[in-house]
Design an enzyme around this catalytic site. Structure first.
Site, PDB file in Angstrom:
ATOM      1  N   GLU A 186       9.524 -40.428 -12.106  1.00 17.84           N
ATOM      2  CA  GLU A 186      10.568 -40.546 -11.093  1.00 17.84           C
ATOM      3  C   GLU A 186      11.183 -41.943 -11.202  1.00 17.84           C
ATOM      4  OE1 GLU A 186      10.193 -40.673  -6.391  1.00 17.84           O
ATOM      5  OE2 GLU A 186       9.421 -38.797  -7.219  1.00 17.84           O
ATOM      6  N   ASP A 198      13.082 -46.140   2.448  1.00 17.84           N
ATOM      7  CA  ASP A 198      12.178 -46.978   1.664  1.00 17.84           C
ATOM      8  C   ASP A 198      11.514 -48.034   2.529  1.00 17.84           C
ATOM      9  OD1 ASP A 198      12.960 -45.560  -0.538  1.00 17.84           O
ATOM     10  OD2 ASP A 198      14.374 -47.078  -1.260  1.00 17.84           O
TER      11      ASP A 198
END
Length: 273
Positions: free
Chosen positions: A49, A60
């Site tokens: 990824e 995030d």
């Protein structure tokens, strides 16, 4: 059959789950992230990824946010992320690569052109964190037309009534967000995962990857056995960031430290209890 489907079929025949390590493109620079990308398959990555840096990465945690800031400071653009995959494909035609990021840069690039260019570069799938199901038509026709899997996120708060809607048009695998909140801040318990994954199995035949909060080899091994794959991101970035000098450059041996961590995670995923 897509590379992602073929890889999961192969692992199912082997009787084990997948390890999916994450790296942020161009963190802290192009050369370092390219070395990590090239080294991950040999270290045990089953899929990879790659984060597409963005200025407002709302899902995030602080570790991945810092990685994105370093990458943006290094000058990365979305076209550079695609170039990384294109260069990777010169030596590796087998390992599936998934891009993970946010919708705004893709809209700026143009969704149709992005999907065309991503497929031509060797990208296999897309995870767009802030693309709601109700707006999937912004991207889904273009990803489908270019053979890109659109991988959906399912959260602990996604209820049974919404699950079929969220999963409509999904392909590749399902990304189960194991915690409520941002990445890298805490971990889900095995008990929570053992209760959550069967609920998803009832509504999809796609493989299920567990991410957000998978940090240690033990956690990766547990996640890959309860589901079909473990995604590890913040722990790897933390190792890299701890080995940057005062100017933000990777010290000698930094890449190998991260790859050794991938090896330990892969060993745990492959271990048969």
């Amino acid at each position: 059959m897509s590379r992602i489907a073929a890889r999961f079929d192969e692992l199912k025949r082997q009787g084990r789950g997948a390890l999916i390590p994450f790296l942020e493109a161009w963190d802290p620079d192009q050369a370092t992230s390219m070395a990590l990308l090239r080294g991950m398959p040999e270290a045990g990555a089953d899929l990879i990824e790659i984060g597409m840096p963005f200025t407002d990465p709302m899902a995030d945690g602080p570790i991945v946010q810092a990685a994105g800031k370093r990458a943006l400071a290094a000058g990365v653009k979305l076209a550079d992320v695609l170039a990384m995959v294109r260069d990777f494909r010169l030596a590796d035609a087998a390992t599936p690569v998934v891009l993970m990021g946010y919708l705004n840069p893709i809209l700026s690039y143009d969704p149709r052109r992005f999907c065309v260019d991503a497929a031509a570069s060797g990208v296999d799938g897309l995870i767009i964190v802030d693309l709601p199901t109700e707006e999937a038509d912004l991207l889904l026709p273009h990803s489908n037309a270019n053979g890109l899997d659109l991988i959906r996120l399912v959260a602990p708060t996604t209820d049974d009534r919404r699950l079929p809607l969220v999963l409509n048009g999904s392909s590749g695998f399902i990304y189960y967000v194991a915690i409520t909140g941002i990445t890298g801040t805490r971990s889900a318990t095995a008990e929570h995962l053992q209760a959550a994954i069967p609920r998803l199995r009832r509504v999809t035949d796609l493989p299920i990857a567990i991410g957000f909060g998978v940090r240690s080899p033990e956690q990766a091994g547990t996640a890959s056995r309860i589901a079909d794959a473990a995604v590890v991101a913040s722990a790897l970035i933390e190792t890299l960031s701890a080995d940057l000098d005062a100017d933000g450059r990777a010290r000698p041996g930094a890449v190998e430290k991260v790859l050794n961590q991938v090896r330990a995670l892969a060993a745990a995923v492959r271990r048969r209890d």
